[in-house]
Motif scaffolding. Structure first.
Motif, PDB file in Angstrom:
ATOM      1  N   VAL A   1      23.757  82.356 -49.781  1.00 40.05           N
ATOM      2  CA  VAL A   1      23.753  81.577 -51.022  1.00 40.05           C
ATOM      3  C   VAL A   1      22.599  82.033 -51.912  1.00 40.05           C
ATOM      4  CG1 VAL A   1      23.506  79.275 -52.028  1.00 40.05           C
ATOM      5  CG2 VAL A   1      24.858  79.603 -49.940  1.00 40.05           C
ATOM      6  N   PHE A   2      21.429  82.220 -51.306  1.00 42.81           N
ATOM      7  CA  PHE A   2      20.271  82.655 -52.085  1.00 42.81           C
ATOM      8  C   PHE A   2      20.527  84.044 -52.665  1.00 42.81           C
ATOM      9  CE2 PHE A   2      16.125  83.361 -53.562  1.00 42.81           C
ATOM     10  CZ  PHE A   2      15.424  82.173 -53.489  1.00 42.81           C
ATOM     11  N   GLY A   3      21.116  84.911 -51.849  1.00 45.28           N
ATOM     12  CA  GLY A   3      21.419  86.253 -52.329  1.00 45.28           C
ATOM     13  C   GLY A   3      22.390  86.242 -53.493  1.00 45.28           C
ATOM     14  N   ASN A   4      23.410  85.389 -53.418  1.00 44.33           N
ATOM     15  CA  ASN A   4      24.381  85.292 -54.517  1.00 44.33           C
ATOM     16  C   ASN A   4      23.723  84.773 -55.785  1.00 44.33           C
ATOM     17  OD1 ASN A   4      26.451  86.224 -52.899  1.00 44.33           O
ATOM     18  ND2 ASN A   4      27.169  84.191 -52.336  1.00 44.33           N
ATOM     19  N   ALA A   5      22.809  83.814 -55.639  1.00 39.64           N
ATOM     20  CA  ALA A   5      22.099  83.295 -56.801  1.00 39.64           C
ATOM     21  C   ALA A   5      21.198  84.364 -57.419  1.00 39.64           C
ATOM     22  CB  ALA A   5      21.275  82.074 -56.403  1.00 39.64           C
ATOM     23  N   TYR A   6      20.617  85.173 -56.568  1.00 41.26           N
ATOM     24  CA  TYR A   6      19.766  86.267 -57.029  1.00 41.26           C
ATOM     25  C   TYR A   6      20.593  87.270 -57.837  1.00 41.26           C
ATOM     26  CZ  TYR A   6      16.088  89.866 -56.591  1.00 41.26           C
ATOM     27  OH  TYR A   6      15.114  90.800 -56.833  1.00 41.26           O
ATOM     28  N   GLU A   7      21.790  87.589 -57.337  1.00 42.13           N
ATOM     29  CA  GLU A   7      22.689  88.493 -58.054  1.00 42.13           C
ATOM     30  C   GLU A   7      23.104  87.888 -59.401  1.00 42.13           C
ATOM     31  OE1 GLU A   7      24.755  91.603 -57.158  1.00 42.13           O
ATOM     32  OE2 GLU A   7      22.729  91.912 -56.408  1.00 42.13           O
ATOM     33  N   TYR A   8      23.327  86.567 -59.407  1.00 38.54           N
ATOM     34  CA  TYR A   8      23.662  85.873 -60.656  1.00 38.54           C
ATOM     35  C   TYR A   8      22.542  86.068 -61.681  1.00 38.54           C
ATOM     36  CZ  TYR A   8      23.125  81.876 -63.809  1.00 38.54           C
ATOM     37  OH  TYR A   8      22.873  81.084 -64.903  1.00 38.54           O
ATOM     38  N   LEU A   9      21.316  85.945 -61.221  1.00 41.56           N
ATOM     39  CA  LEU A   9      20.181  86.063 -62.133  1.00 41.56           C
ATOM     40  C   LEU A   9      20.032  87.502 -62.636  1.00 41.56           C
ATOM     41  CD1 LEU A   9      18.168  84.058 -63.266  1.00 41.56           C
ATOM     42  CD2 LEU A   9      16.573  84.679 -61.450  1.00 41.56           C
ATOM     43  N   ILE A  10      20.286  88.470 -61.764  1.00 45.03           N
ATOM     44  CA  ILE A  10      20.235  89.870 -62.189  1.00 45.03           C
ATOM     45  C   ILE A  10      21.246  90.098 -63.314  1.00 45.03           C
ATOM     46  CG2 ILE A  10      20.720  92.250 -61.506  1.00 45.03           C
ATOM     47  CD1 ILE A  10      19.658  91.562 -58.719  1.00 45.03           C
ATOM     48  N   LYS A  11      22.458  89.592 -63.131  1.00 44.74           N
ATOM     49  CA  LYS A  11      23.490  89.768 -64.167  1.00 44.74           C
ATOM     50  C   LYS A  11      23.104  89.035 -65.449  1.00 44.74           C
ATOM     51  CE  LYS A  11      28.390  89.425 -65.265  1.00 44.74           C
ATOM     52  NZ  LYS A  11      28.078  89.060 -66.663  1.00 44.74           N
ATOM     53  N   ARG A  12      22.528  87.858 -65.311  1.00 41.83           N
ATOM     54  CA  ARG A  12      22.134  87.081 -66.497  1.00 41.83           C
ATOM     55  C   ARG A  12      21.091  87.857 -67.315  1.00 41.83           C
ATOM     56  NH1 ARG A  12      18.769  82.579 -68.176  1.00 41.83           N
ATOM     57  NH2 ARG A  12      20.020  81.006 -69.249  1.00 41.83           N
TER      58      ARG A  12
END
Length: 511
Positions: A163-174
């Motif tokens: 979950v943390f990794g997916n959120a991190y990827e979300y932030l990279i894309k943002r």
């Protein structure tokens, strides 16, 4: 900061955060930087803070667990064996949070202390942002950021690694969406990443190398691919490798893998073409899968040294031109692929398919060696920072017998969803391209299997429309029709001009 049960009890009772909650929390942290830091630089500040909070909360969680196991033995709870990372005394999140002035200095000191305490895993991971620049980041701004991050507990119990990794990827894309042009240096749209990895189809236990790894998205996708196929991602530990030239970006990639729970990998900050990091003796290391989206048409990439390259990467076709490193990346990736199982997927600008000169000579030799398996054309404006149409080149050291002596061409120029600033390759588009690759047969207006003789007849030009004509829509205009239309347009223009001259003459004017 001395950890005590009372001080840390909040960690034990923390509620589990959902992915949307975590994404909102991280997005809000980025919003707090607005007005102080350029949007393109947000990642250099938010990611280190986020990582610091995560490892501090996990350290506290581990400390409390060890206290419970030992019946309250604080000395035992502090043993390195009980912790994923060492955090020196006085440098936990709470220690910095207690500061009311010179907060940037406290952060920087904590970062360097943690990096020094974990030289094999965290050295340089916090980057080199200007934390002590009070014009950009006054104490008040940093205090607000730290208080925001402190509203949630980021322990393993609260946020699982995936979950943390997916959120991190979300932030990279943002951040990529916000900085757009600069994002092309470190971010590849995830639908394209998924396409490349699905084509290569890495299996558990295989080694994977990205020589231009950016923020690590390709390597993360390998883990997801193996998991989705029912394999064990842990069998990839110690087999994931990346190299990235930019310090801040390589640090983000390392954080990305760590936050996804990957415990053993190797990402090196260095110039891949000039100084490859992975080798044994006088030979480059060999990997089962080599995948990359390198910088398009890189200038001043090290062309003078390539003629005498100690790794022999120039043996396949010679030296690429000074102003275009595209085929240098291909040469490097081929040299890094295992002789038997090695397969390569690389994103290139479509110009690399047909430019002549030195690139034409390299392309000819790579084709004659029968290494290229597929050329996949992508739609324009899918990548940050460029509107150019790109392509994907698939190469194999050993092709299946039925594919030897052939190259599959796929024209995906119409497969995209148009956006205001950027087009996107939707999942259904990626699936259509993947299916065309897997079928490896002619499909009208989409795919064509060309034999070597056909490619040779085109002078080893790989320009996709030579093999798969662009999709035509509507009625086609013949030359005769075009000439008739041209004559009609000319006659209309003549009439219009005559009418204008007549009107001007009424006023005593001349055209």
């Amino acid at each position: 900061m001395t950890l005590t049960p009372d001080k840390s009890s909040e960690h034990g009772a923390a509620s589990t955060l959902t992915l949307p909650e975590l994404e909102h929390y991280l997005a809000r942290a980025a919003d707090l930087l607005r007005g102080s830091i350029d949007q393109a630089d947000f990642k250099a500040y938010i990611f280190p803070l986020m990582f610091f909070k995560r490892i501090s909360d996990v350290y506290t969680e581990e400390f409390i667990r060890a206290l419970d196991e030992s019946g309250g033995d604080y000395e035992y709870a502090a043993f390195a064996e009980n912790h994923r990372f060492a955090i020196p005394d006085g440098h936990l999140w709470g220690d910095v949070r207690n500061r009311t002035e010179n907060i940037g200095t406290a952060l920087q000191t904590a970062f360097r202390a943690i990096e020094t305490a974990n030289p094999d895993t965290l050295y340089g991971i916090f980057g080199s942002a200007s934390w002590t620049n009070k014009d950009k980041l006054p104490d008040r701004k940093l205090a607000d950021l730290i208080e925001h991050f402190s509203t949630k507990t980021l322990s393993n119990a609260s946020v699982a690694p995936d979950v943390f990794g997916n959120a991190y990827e979300y932030l990279i894309k943002r951040f990529a969406d916000q900085s757009n042009k600069k994002a092309g240096e470190y971010y590849t749209p995830r639908s394209i990443v998924g396409l490349l990895i699905n084509i290569l189809d890495p299996h558990e236990g295989e080694s994977v190398y990205d020589p231009a790894c950016g923020t690590g998205g390709m390597l993360i996708e390998v883990i997801e691919h193996v998991r989705a196929a029912g394999g064990s991602p842990k069998l990839l530990w110690g087999k994931l490798y990346g190299q990235e030239k930019v310090l801040a970006t390589s640090a983000i990639a390392r954080m990305n893998l760590l936050l996804h729970g990957v415990e053993d990998f190797k990402i090196v900050r260095e110039d891949t073409l000039r100084n490859p990091a992975f080798y044994s003796g006088n030979h480059l290391a060999k990997f089962d899968c080599v995948v990359a989206n390198p910088p398009f048409s890189l200038k001043n990439w090290g062309e003078p040294e390539w003629a005498s390259d100690r790794w022999g990467r120039n043996q396949l076709g010679g030296v690429p031109p000074k102003g275009y490193a595209d085929w240098a990346w291909v040469q490097h990736m081929i040299a890094s692929a295992r002789p038997s199982t090695g397969r390569v997927a690389v994103v290139l600008p479509q110009g690399a398919l047909f430019r002549q000169g030195a690139e034409g000579r390299i392309r000819k030799q790579v084709l004659q060696t029968d290494l290229i398996e597929a050329v996949i054309g992508l739609a324009p404006n899918l990548f940050y920072g460029t509107g150019l149409a790109a392509c994907v080149l698939i190469l194999r050291q050993t092709k299946p017998a039925e594919r030897q002596g052939t190259v599959l061409f796929i024209n995906g120029e119409k497969l995209f969803k148009r956006g205001r600033n950027q087009n996107t390759l939707q999942p259904e588009h990626a699936n259509e391209l993947l299916a065309a690759y897997q079928r490896y047969q002619d499909v009208d207006d989409l795919a064509h299997v060309a034999r070597q003789a056909e490619i040779e007849a085109n002078d080893y030009n790989l320009n996709i429309p030579l093999y798969v004509a662009p999709v035509q829509s509507g009625e086609q205009l013949t030359l005769a029709d075009a000439l008739v239309n041209l004559e009609a347009a000319h006659a209309h223009a003549t009439q219009t001009r005559a009418a204008l001259e007549a009107e001007l003459a009424k006023w005593g004017l001349h055209a």
